[in-house]
Design a protein around this motif. Sequence first.
Motif, PDB file in Angstrom:
ATOM      1  N   GLY A 115       0.813  -1.213   0.000  1.00 12.52           N
ATOM      2  CA  GLY A 115       0.000   0.000   0.000  1.00 12.52           C
ATOM      3  C   GLY A 115       0.845   1.261   0.000  1.00 12.52           C
ATOM      4  N   GLY A 116       1.910   1.268   0.805  1.00 14.16           N
ATOM      5  CA  GLY A 116       2.795   2.433   0.822  1.00 14.16           C
ATOM      6  C   GLY A 116       3.518   2.634  -0.496  1.00 14.16           C
ATOM      7  N   LEU A 117       3.950   1.541  -1.122  1.00 18.39           N
ATOM      8  CA  LEU A 117       4.644   1.651  -2.405  1.00 18.39           C
ATOM      9  C   LEU A 117       3.702   2.144  -3.500  1.00 18.39           C
ATOM     10  CD1 LEU A 117       7.310   1.187  -3.879  1.00 18.39           C
ATOM     11  CD2 LEU A 117       6.557  -1.151  -4.360  1.00 18.39           C
ATOM     12  N   ALA A 118       2.453   1.687  -3.474  1.00 16.25           N
ATOM     13  CA  ALA A 118       1.481   2.161  -4.466  1.00 16.25           C
ATOM     14  C   ALA A 118       1.236   3.657  -4.322  1.00 16.25           C
ATOM     15  CB  ALA A 118       0.172   1.390  -4.320  1.00 16.25           C
ATOM     16  N   ALA A 119       1.180   4.141  -3.081  1.00 16.90           N
ATOM     17  CA  ALA A 119       0.979   5.578  -2.867  1.00 16.90           C
ATOM     18  C   ALA A 119       2.182   6.380  -3.347  1.00 16.90           C
ATOM     19  CB  ALA A 119       0.718   5.847  -1.386  1.00 16.90           C
ATOM     20  N   ILE A 120       3.382   5.865  -3.140  1.00 17.22           N
ATOM     21  CA  ILE A 120       4.593   6.576  -3.552  1.00 17.22           C
ATOM     22  C   ILE A 120       4.704   6.627  -5.069  1.00 17.22           C
ATOM     23  CG2 ILE A 120       7.112   6.388  -3.573  1.00 17.22           C
ATOM     24  CD1 ILE A 120       6.926   5.473  -0.682  1.00 17.22           C
TER      25      ILE A 120
END
Length: 325
Positions: A115-120
């Motif tokens: 989820g964090g990588l998708a947001a970045i």
Amino acid sequence: MDMTHFIGRSGVTCLVPAPHHLISWTMLLRPFQPMLWLCVMVCLLLEILGLCLTRRFEHWTRAQTWVESLRFGFGSALKLFVNQSTSYITSSNSLRTVLLASYLIDIILTTVYSGGLAAILTLPTMEEAPDSRQRLYDHKLIWTGTSQAWIATIDKRSADPVLLGLMEHYRVSDAAQISDYARSEQMGFVVERLMYGHVGNTELIANESLERLKLMVDDIYFALTAAFVPRLWPHLEAYNNFIMAWISSGLDKFWEWKIAAQYMNAHRQNRILASQRLNLEIGPVKLGIDNIIGLIMLWCFGLICSLLTFVGELWHHKQVKMPVP
């Protein structure tokens, strides 16, 4: 000579190169903070240790050596961390429990990380732009104008070190050079910030050059405009009262806006002022190569390492099979 109250304010600022997207392989590390990465490493070590000890003292199979148990713990922990199953078949409830607990922990970690990588990936990271007085000094960016008069009013005896450093990087260029530099060069271009927000001296910058430039968020320096009158002039107080009444009534703002509307291009003014703040589109964003170039770099590095390892294995296998003379 005596001075009146200030009549206006004029600031010297710059149009500087706009920031570009940051391209780095460290994009994969950004979803977690350094302390959280440390916790993840500790969690993996605990998983390896738990699997190793459970496998070592498992009663349902033959006794395992420490090397075999450590190899099993290390391989199984890494497989579970990337959501891969292990080929080992166990009949021990204790080992099943440890495997299940490790799998649940890894599922939570990988879900949060994804989820964090998708947001970045959907929010691009921009490099630091020299769009403030201090950052312009830190970047040691050359800034240019058509005359030495842009810095002639600065008193070097009272100027701070930042302003003195900026003066050293100032260059004088003619109008044609400035127009050419604005299309390609990494440098700043002097403009004047008027009292009520309008920007002057922008005629030398072509419209297509504005796409790669942005307005600084503050002034390099500013000056207050006043009038000099004869000393002990009897009308000084009345003149000061007139100036204050003029400013209080808003007539100075009215005339600046009127002159700007009559002699300046409103579209260019709005475009320059809007460039002062970074404008990221809110909503669905189509991903481009800039969003995943860091992943591609890491992928290429992995391919090269894998290829070198494969060549090394072939060479080692050939050496083993080579007959001894």
